[in-house]
Design an enzyme around this catalytic site. Structure first.
Site, PDB file in Angstrom:
ATOM      1  N   LYS A 177      23.643  44.483 -38.883  1.00 59.58           N
ATOM      2  CA  LYS A 177      24.663  44.733 -39.906  1.00 59.58           C
ATOM      3  C   LYS A 177      25.992  44.854 -39.172  1.00 59.58           C
ATOM      4  O   LYS A 177      26.353  45.920 -38.687  1.00 59.58           O
ATOM      5  CB  LYS A 177      24.327  46.028 -40.658  1.00 59.58           C
ATOM      6  CG  LYS A 177      24.869  46.113 -42.072  1.00 59.58           C
ATOM      7  CD  LYS A 177      26.369  45.996 -42.180  1.00 59.58           C
ATOM      8  CE  LYS A 177      27.125  47.231 -41.769  1.00 59.58           C
ATOM      9  NZ  LYS A 177      28.586  47.039 -41.710  1.00 59.58           N
ATOM     10  N   CYS A 285      36.291  52.569 -27.311  1.00 62.36           N
ATOM     11  CA  CYS A 285      35.668  53.892 -27.265  1.00 62.36           C
ATOM     12  C   CYS A 285      35.795  54.489 -25.875  1.00 62.36           C
ATOM     13  O   CYS A 285      35.640  55.685 -25.701  1.00 62.36           O
ATOM     14  CB  CYS A 285      34.200  53.803 -27.657  1.00 62.36           C
ATOM     15  SG  CYS A 285      33.230  52.913 -26.445  1.00 62.36           S
TER      16      CYS A 285
HETATM   17  P1  NAD Z   1      32.831  53.220 -38.345  1.00 65.03           P
HETATM   18  O1  NAD Z   1      31.977  54.381 -38.086  1.00 65.03           O
HETATM   19  O2  NAD Z   1      33.846  53.304 -39.420  1.00 65.03           O
HETATM   20  O3  NAD Z   1      31.920  51.940 -38.703  1.00 65.03           O
HETATM   21  C1  NAD Z   1      30.782  51.629 -37.950  1.00 65.03           C
HETATM   22  C2  NAD Z   1      29.750  50.981 -38.868  1.00 65.03           C
HETATM   23  O4  NAD Z   1      29.361  51.914 -39.870  1.00 65.03           O
HETATM   24  C3  NAD Z   1      30.268  49.739 -39.569  1.00 65.03           C
HETATM   25  O5  NAD Z   1      29.267  48.746 -39.530  1.00 65.03           O
HETATM   26  C4  NAD Z   1      30.539  50.224 -40.986  1.00 65.03           C
HETATM   27  O6  NAD Z   1      30.293  49.229 -41.956  1.00 65.03           O
HETATM   28  C5  NAD Z   1      29.549  51.347 -41.173  1.00 65.03           C
HETATM   29  N1  NAD Z   1      30.066  52.406 -42.067  1.00 65.03           N
HETATM   30  C6  NAD Z   1      31.371  52.740 -42.283  1.00 65.03           C
HETATM   31  N2  NAD Z   1      31.442  53.784 -43.140  1.00 65.03           N
HETATM   32  C7  NAD Z   1      30.180  54.117 -43.463  1.00 65.03           C
HETATM   33  C8  NAD Z   1      29.611  55.125 -44.289  1.00 65.03           C
HETATM   34  N3  NAD Z   1      30.373  55.984 -44.965  1.00 65.03           N
HETATM   35  N4  NAD Z   1      28.268  55.197 -44.388  1.00 65.03           N
HETATM   36  C9  NAD Z   1      27.470  54.342 -43.703  1.00 65.03           C
HETATM   37  N5  NAD Z   1      27.974  53.357 -42.909  1.00 65.03           N
HETATM   38  C10 NAD Z   1      29.304  53.247 -42.784  1.00 65.03           C
HETATM   39  O7  NAD Z   1      33.504  52.820 -36.938  1.00 65.03           O
HETATM   40  P2  NAD Z   1      34.634  51.740 -36.659  1.00 65.03           P
HETATM   41  O8  NAD Z   1      35.927  52.231 -37.196  1.00 65.03           O
HETATM   42  O9  NAD Z   1      34.162  50.397 -37.024  1.00 65.03           O
HETATM   43  O10 NAD Z   1      34.679  51.792 -35.046  1.00 65.03           O
HETATM   44  C11 NAD Z   1      35.480  52.700 -34.337  1.00 65.03           C
HETATM   45  C12 NAD Z   1      34.698  53.904 -33.871  1.00 65.03           C
HETATM   46  O11 NAD Z   1      33.583  53.487 -33.106  1.00 65.03           O
HETATM   47  C13 NAD Z   1      35.490  54.815 -32.947  1.00 65.03           C
HETATM   48  O12 NAD Z   1      35.211  56.151 -33.275  1.00 65.03           O
HETATM   49  C14 NAD Z   1      34.949  54.487 -31.564  1.00 65.03           C
HETATM   50  O13 NAD Z   1      35.079  55.515 -30.611  1.00 65.03           O
HETATM   51  C15 NAD Z   1      33.524  54.211 -31.868  1.00 65.03           C
HETATM   52  N6  NAD Z   1      32.900  53.414 -30.849  1.00 65.03           N
HETATM   53  C16 NAD Z   1      32.040  54.037 -29.994  1.00 65.03           C
HETATM   54  C17 NAD Z   1      31.457  53.325 -28.966  1.00 65.03           C
HETATM   55  C18 NAD Z   1      30.524  53.990 -27.994  1.00 65.03           C
HETATM   56  O14 NAD Z   1      29.835  53.297 -27.272  1.00 65.03           O
HETATM   57  N7  NAD Z   1      30.471  55.310 -27.946  1.00 65.03           N
HETATM   58  C19 NAD Z   1      31.746  51.962 -28.814  1.00 65.03           C
HETATM   59  C20 NAD Z   1      32.621  51.365 -29.728  1.00 65.03           C
HETATM   60  C21 NAD Z   1      33.192  52.098 -30.744  1.00 65.03           C
END
Ligand code: NAD
Length: 500
Positions: A177, A285
């Protein structure tokens, strides 16, 4: 005449199909606001169909010889290399990062594909010979079944490639997804994966947001979920999918501190900091978003600001760009709101990147490099992950004070120390409570010979993505204890004691 934006397809049971959903979202170029495509929010029936296909495919895929599995990834890595430029341009257009940085995004994923091609050396059990008379014990690392991956917007090539290649190479089938904000490069990578020979049903893709993610968490036929994204959503996914009995790993938000000691090589350290704070517009991240200057290094702020001012803010497609746009208008408003809060809460705004003039990209979601000095815990710019090109600077009298500050922060994704002292570096690596540590390396993301090892509030679940840990995550260890009777090892009647 306006041409309708192409509709992004899903992959179900080996076919790229258009969703029957009535809910679609635009995929937007963040530098121009051009609509590049439309992405569907899959229906519950489509999620079920993808899982059913993956469940059926698992019956044969789990028994497919390891060499056959490995050769698909050998071919896949070659196809990714051959299509690198196209992949990077798709990625840059939908995500905003510069084309060279987009190539880096693809390349760091490609490294995991190369690792998956070596699965024959990785998915090995153990054997102990003669644990009792005529008895051997050995282990099988068996695939789990249908696994799923949920990915964020910021690395739309690397993070999907963290997940499905290793899951599939270990004999599982997979439901991906992707982020609904930039799914296009992910889909091109999926097309190449099929071209490399991944059979029907072994890899499926459904698009969507909250509802599709919840359906994945709840689905009784999905055995494991890998998530990368924000702490808020990751915590929800961890709790919900765990409650449904799944194995779950969640890599989440961060606040990565870099400490600069006064004995550090000043030029190298400041260059590294500027690159690691503002590259990808701070949307990594592992971005070094928080700088702790120790002792006399506190005097280096003007030089850091001068370097940050030299960065070119423009569209990711423009040669020489250092800082592209942030992903969406909403992200820009959030980052600008946090900058305003920093000013209100008394931090010193030594470089204000708001509303930069970007010729040719007047509609883009740009925020230029921004630096706050005099930041303290309790300010929102310190307590929250900004995920934009904003660097916050704190001060410490000693290395011990810097370590205490970092260990008191809940996040544990990455940290770095700049110094020329081996003793200081050793103290830091011993005492710091953060899962990934760089010594004069600002973004210490391990290559796939190791695993990604964020810790504390940046991670839920024991095992990290890729490398050795993910082989354990995507397999169940089965222990076999066996005895084969022959004339020499015939039993001697009934024995009711606990020995073998
Ligand atoms: P996000 O949490 O908004 O989205 C991630 C995924 O979750 C997406 O596929 C999205 O469709 C889904 N999603 C969004 N809202 C949701 C909800 N309410 N319920 C269920 N699923 C939902 O993250 P983002 O904005 O796409 O990415 C940025 C974040 O990711 C930052 O916090 C960053 O630090 C983190 N990140 C962490 C790593 C790591 O390895 N620790 C790597 C990359 C990004």
């Amino acid at each position: 005449m306006t041409v309708a934006a192409p509709r992004i397809r899903m992959l179900i049971d080996g076919q790229f199909i258009e969703s029957a959903s009535s809910q679609w979202q635009n995929v937007v170029n963040p530098a121009t606001q051009d609509v590049l495509a439309q992405v569907p929010f899959a229906t519950p029936g489509e999620v079920d169909a993808a899982v059913a296909s993956a469940k059926e495919a698992f019956k044969t895929w789990r028994k497919t010889p390891i060499g056959t599995r490995a050769r698909i990834f050998l071919k896949y890595q070659q196809l990714i290399r051959e299509n690198m430029s196209e992949l990077a341009h798709i990625l840059s257009a939908e995500q905003g990062k510069t084309v060279p940085d987009a190539e880096g995004d693809v390349f760091r994923g490609l490294e995991v594909v190369e690792h998956a091609a070596a699965i024959g050396n990785l998915q090995l059990g153990e054997l102990a010979n003669n644990v009792a008379n005529g008895v051997d014990t050995y282990t099988l690392l068996q695939p789990l079944g249908v696994c799923a991956g949920i990915t964020p917007f910021n690395f739309p090539a690397m993070i999907p490639l963290w997940m499905f290649p290793m899951a599939i190479a270990t004999g599982n089938t997979f439901i991906l997804k992707p982020s609904e904000q930039d799914p296009m490069v992910t889909m091109r990578l999926v097309e190449l994966a099929l071209e490399a020979g991944i059979p029907k049903g072994v890899l499926n893709v459904v698009h969507g947001g909250e509802d599709v993610v919840n359906a994945i968490c709840d689905h009784p036929d999905i055995k494991a979920v890998s998530f990368v994204g924000s702490t808020r959503v990751g915590t929800h996914v961890y709790n919900r999918a765990s409650l449904a009995g799944k194995r779950v790993q969640c890599m989440m938000g961060a606040k990565n501190h870099a400490v600069v000691l006064p004995d550090a090589n000043k030029e190298q350290s400041l260059n590294a900091m500027v690159g690691a704070a503002f590259g990808a517009a701070g949307q990594r991240c592992m971005a070094a978003s928080t700088l702790v200057l120790v002792g006399e290094a506190r005097e280096w702020v003007p030089d850091l600001v001068a370097k940050a001012k030299t960065l070119k803010v423009s569209g990711g497609s423009v040669a020489g760009t250092d800082v592209g746009p942030v992903i969406s208008c909403a992200a820009r408003e959030r980052v600008e709101g946090l900058i305003a809060s920093g000013v209100e809460q008394g931090a010193k705004l030594v470089l204000d990147g708001r509303n930069p003039q970007v010729d040719g990209f007047e509609k883009g979601n740009f925020v230029g490099p921004t630096i706050f000095a005099g930041v303290k815990p309790g300010m929102r710019v310190y307590d929250e992950e900004i995920f934009g090109p904003v660097l916050v600077i704190l001060e410490a009298d000693t290395l011990e004070d810097a370590i205490a500050l970092i260990n008191a922060n809940p996040n544990g994704n990455g940290t770095a120390l700049f110094t020329q002292s081996g003793a200081a570096a050793r103290k830091f690596q011993e005492d710091i409570d953060v899962g990934q540590v760089g010594i004069n390396v600002p973004i210490p993301v391990p290559v796939p010979l190791f695993s990604f090892t964020g810790s504390r509030a940046s991670k839920l679940g024991d095992l990290g993505p890729y490398g050795k840990q993910v082989v354990m995550f995507y397999t169940q260890t089965k222990t076999i204890t066996s005895r084969w009777f022959d004339d020499e090892t015939l039993g001697h009647g009934v024995n009711t004691t606990i020995s073998l």
